[in-house]
Design an enzyme around this catalytic site. Structure first.
Site, PDB file in Angstrom:
ATOM      1  N   ASP A   1      64.526  -2.642 -22.687  1.00  0.00           N
ATOM      2  CA  ASP A   1      65.099  -4.248 -22.330  1.00  0.00           C
ATOM      3  C   ASP A   1      66.498  -4.011 -21.925  1.00  0.00           C
ATOM      4  O   ASP A   1      67.053  -3.151 -21.808  1.00  0.00           O
ATOM      5  CB  ASP A   1      64.842  -5.019 -23.743  1.00  0.00           C
ATOM      6  CG  ASP A   1      65.365  -6.599 -23.454  1.00  0.00           C
ATOM      7  OD1 ASP A   1      65.056  -6.812 -22.271  1.00  0.00           O
ATOM      8  OD2 ASP A   1      65.585  -7.137 -24.564  1.00  0.00           O
ATOM      9  N   SER A   2      66.935  -5.459 -21.286  1.00  0.00           N
ATOM     10  CA  SER A   2      68.262  -5.281 -20.808  1.00  0.00           C
ATOM     11  C   SER A   2      69.157  -5.359 -21.952  1.00  0.00           C
ATOM     12  O   SER A   2      70.308  -4.897 -21.694  1.00  0.00           O
ATOM     13  CB  SER A   2      68.452  -6.749 -19.981  1.00  0.00           C
ATOM     14  OG  SER A   2      68.101  -7.666 -21.079  1.00  0.00           O
TER      15      SER A   2
ATOM     16  N   TYR B   1      68.954  -9.725 -17.114  1.00  0.00           N
ATOM     17  CA  TYR B   1      67.868  -9.334 -16.268  1.00  0.00           C
ATOM     18  C   TYR B   1      67.277 -10.852 -15.480  1.00  0.00           C
ATOM     19  O   TYR B   1      66.792 -10.766 -14.508  1.00  0.00           O
ATOM     20  CB  TYR B   1      66.685  -8.656 -16.761  1.00  0.00           C
ATOM     21  CG  TYR B   1      66.542  -7.299 -16.681  1.00  0.00           C
ATOM     22  CD1 TYR B   1      67.864  -6.539 -16.262  1.00  0.00           C
ATOM     23  CD2 TYR B   1      65.663  -6.580 -17.035  1.00  0.00           C
ATOM     24  CE1 TYR B   1      67.959  -5.121 -16.282  1.00  0.00           C
ATOM     25  CE2 TYR B   1      65.556  -5.202 -17.147  1.00  0.00           C
ATOM     26  CZ  TYR B   1      66.855  -4.577 -16.687  1.00  0.00           C
ATOM     27  OH  TYR B   1      66.707  -2.985 -16.801  1.00  0.00           O
ATOM     28  N   GLY B   2      67.234 -11.796 -16.433  1.00  0.00           N
ATOM     29  CA  GLY B   2      66.748 -13.050 -15.859  1.00  0.00           C
ATOM     30  C   GLY B   2      67.703 -13.873 -14.824  1.00  0.00           C
ATOM     31  O   GLY B   2      67.075 -14.629 -14.102  1.00  0.00           O
TER      32      GLY B   2
ATOM     33  N   CYS C   1      60.391  -6.883 -22.225  1.00  0.00           N
ATOM     34  CA  CYS C   1      61.298  -7.758 -21.496  1.00  0.00           C
ATOM     35  C   CYS C   1      60.421  -8.431 -20.772  1.00  0.00           C
ATOM     36  O   CYS C   1      59.765  -7.841 -19.650  1.00  0.00           O
ATOM     37  CB  CYS C   1      62.521  -6.931 -20.664  1.00  0.00           C
ATOM     38  SG  CYS C   1      63.231  -8.005 -19.486  1.00  0.00           S
ATOM     39  N   ASN C   2      60.282  -9.884 -20.832  1.00  0.00           N
ATOM     40  CA  ASN C   2      59.347 -10.781 -19.891  1.00  0.00           C
ATOM     41  C   ASN C   2      59.518 -10.704 -18.471  1.00  0.00           C
ATOM     42  O   ASN C   2      59.239 -10.849 -17.814  1.00  0.00           O
ATOM     43  CB  ASN C   2      59.457 -12.298 -20.532  1.00  0.00           C
ATOM     44  CG  ASN C   2      58.695 -12.257 -21.735  1.00  0.00           C
ATOM     45  OD1 ASN C   2      57.667 -12.558 -22.135  1.00  0.00           O
ATOM     46  ND2 ASN C   2      59.386 -12.022 -23.025  1.00  0.00           N
TER      47      ASN C   2
ATOM     48  N   GLU D   1      72.494 -12.565 -28.296  1.00  0.00           N
ATOM     49  CA  GLU D   1      73.136 -11.217 -28.166  1.00  0.00           C
ATOM     50  C   GLU D   1      74.345 -11.802 -29.409  1.00  0.00           C
ATOM     51  O   GLU D   1      74.551 -10.497 -30.072  1.00  0.00           O
ATOM     52  CB  GLU D   1      73.708 -10.792 -26.929  1.00  0.00           C
ATOM     53  CG  GLU D   1      72.642 -10.471 -26.039  1.00  0.00           C
ATOM     54  CD  GLU D   1      72.339  -8.917 -25.931  1.00  0.00           C
ATOM     55  OE1 GLU D   1      73.371  -8.247 -26.312  1.00  0.00           O
ATOM     56  OE2 GLU D   1      71.108  -8.709 -25.637  1.00  0.00           O
TER      57      GLU D   1
ATOM     58  N   CYS E   1      60.866 -14.954 -23.890  1.00  0.00           N
ATOM     59  CA  CYS E   1      61.928 -13.674 -23.796  1.00  0.00           C
ATOM     60  C   CYS E   1      62.083 -13.277 -24.964  1.00  0.00           C
ATOM     61  O   CYS E   1      62.045 -14.062 -26.042  1.00  0.00           O
ATOM     62  CB  CYS E   1      63.337 -14.560 -23.202  1.00  0.00           C
ATOM     63  SG  CYS E   1      64.642 -13.737 -23.199  1.00  0.00           S
ATOM     64  N   THR E   2      62.229 -12.025 -24.952  1.00  0.00           N
ATOM     65  CA  THR E   2      61.996 -11.384 -26.195  1.00  0.00           C
ATOM     66  C   THR E   2      63.308 -11.475 -27.074  1.00  0.00           C
ATOM     67  O   THR E   2      63.365 -11.242 -28.270  1.00  0.00           O
ATOM     68  CB  THR E   2      61.913  -9.742 -25.951  1.00  0.00           C
ATOM     69  OG1 THR E   2      62.939  -9.320 -25.063  1.00  0.00           O
ATOM     70  CG2 THR E   2      60.502  -9.390 -25.479  1.00  0.00           C
ATOM     71  N   HIS E   3      64.431 -12.089 -26.594  1.00  0.00           N
ATOM     72  CA  HIS E   3      65.550 -12.415 -27.274  1.00  0.00           C
ATOM     73  C   HIS E   3      65.361 -13.542 -28.077  1.00  0.00           C
ATOM     74  O   HIS E   3      66.029 -13.870 -29.291  1.00  0.00           O
ATOM     75  CB  HIS E   3      66.721 -12.748 -25.927  1.00  0.00           C
ATOM     76  CG  HIS E   3      67.584 -11.411 -25.618  1.00  0.00           C
ATOM     77  ND1 HIS E   3      66.889 -10.706 -24.779  1.00  0.00           N
ATOM     78  CD2 HIS E   3      68.804 -11.048 -25.771  1.00  0.00           C
ATOM     79  CE1 HIS E   3      67.905  -9.648 -24.422  1.00  0.00           C
ATOM     80  NE2 HIS E   3      68.656 -10.038 -25.296  1.00  0.00           N
TER      81      HIS E   3
HETATM   82  N1  DGL Z   1      64.930  -9.971 -23.071  1.00  0.00           N
HETATM   83  C1  DGL Z   1      64.563 -10.217 -21.907  1.00  0.00           C
HETATM   84  C2  DGL Z   1      63.226 -10.944 -21.302  1.00  0.00           C
HETATM   85  O1  DGL Z   1      62.522 -10.884 -22.306  1.00  0.00           O
HETATM   86  C3  DGL Z   1      65.743 -10.437 -20.851  1.00  0.00           C
HETATM   87  C4  DGL Z   1      66.668 -11.283 -21.021  1.00  0.00           C
HETATM   88  C5  DGL Z   1      67.704 -11.136 -19.937  1.00  0.00           C
HETATM   89  O2  DGL Z   1      68.441  -9.963 -19.681  1.00  0.00           O
HETATM   90  O3  DGL Z   1      67.812 -12.174 -19.170  1.00  0.00           O
HETATM   91  O4  DGL Z   1      63.261 -11.740 -20.607  1.00  0.00           O
END
Ligand code: DGL
Length: 260
Positions: A8-9, A40-41, A72-73, A150, A184-186
């Protein structure tokens, strides 16, 4: 012992790793943070595809996993075909849980909470047409929520409920909205705050459980070992020591190696 590489990011993939480890405690795991390219988004699609493809090719060559989970989505909804074409091992992607949400929503009214990248992907649109065509869908893409997740894991003092409530303000006046996809996995790290912000009216769904089932089905003959299996962590940029001590240690990640 079979070895799974999570990617993941940032810290988001840990929410998925926790569920997979619970179901498959006999596997060994590595976790790779591409924190150099976080978030990443916000990345342009072409840049994200080539970054994920190149980094994962190098990581698979160096770490030799039996399976990769793109936890990571934002990356999975875009780069899965490119990564699968490049690697010769199975690649499991995490994508928004639209299908379970459509099964759950009594009012046929669903909110997709994800990154700005994921909410506008063609892949996401296709998921909705296939599984939730009869539902009204609200879209909310937020990088601030990713940052909050985070910060929360790093133990930064902040009124997370207030912050999340402000972000979810556009949904506060939608009484029929009864299901929120944490796309989003966060975001499972902020599940309580999301539920509270919408006054407990919604059920939150994520993809963790489905990914755990998928990994278990792809590595069915993995044998148990007597000692606790290994868990290694790598990052593409130095990780703040406070995050390691206050947050990552909870997941068993005490030492992060640089991976360049
Ligand atoms: N956890 C990630 C996701 O599921 C990425 C979040 C990011 O870096 O923007 O999209």
């Amino acid at each position: 012992m079979k070895h799974v590489l999570f990617f993941d990011s940032g810290v988001g993939g840990l929410s998925v790793l926790a569920q997979v480890r619970q179901r498959c405690p006999q596997l060994s795991y590595s976790y790779l943070f591409d924190n150099r390219f976080f978030p990443y988004g916000e990345l342009a699609e072409a840049q994200l595809i080539s970054r994920v493809e190149q980094l994962l090719s190098r990581a698979v060559e160096a770490l030799r996993p039996d399976l990769v989970v793109i936890a990571c989505n934002s990356a999975s909804t875009l780069a899965l075909p490119a990564v699968r074409a490049k690697l010769s091992i199975p690649v499991v992607g995490v994508v928004p849980a639209i299908k379970p949400a459509a099964k759950l929503s009594a009012n046929r009214h669903i909110g997709l909470l994800a990154t700005p990248g994921t909410v506008k992907r063609t892949y996401t649109e296709a998921l909705i047409s296939e599984f939730a065509a009869d539902c009204q869908i609200e879209f909310l893409g937020s990088t601030r929520l990713v940052e909050l997740a985070e910060m929360k894991l790093a133990g930064e003092p902040l009124d997370y409920c207030r912050e999340v409530t402000e972000i979810l303000e556009p949904w506060a006046t939608l009484p029929t909205l009864d299901c929120v996809v944490l796309g989003c996995t966060h975001f499972p790290l902020l599940k309580e705050e999301v539920t509270q912000a919408l006054e407990g009216r919604v059920s939150c769904v994520d993809s963790g459980e489905a990914i755990a089932r998928r990994v278990a089905s792809l590595l069915p003959d993995a044998v148990s070992c007597a000692t606790s299996p290994a868990l290694h962590a790598y990052a593409t940029k130095a990780v703040d020591q406070r995050l390691v001590e206050r947050g990552l240690a909870k997941y068993g990640l005490n030492h992060i190696q640089l991976f360049n």
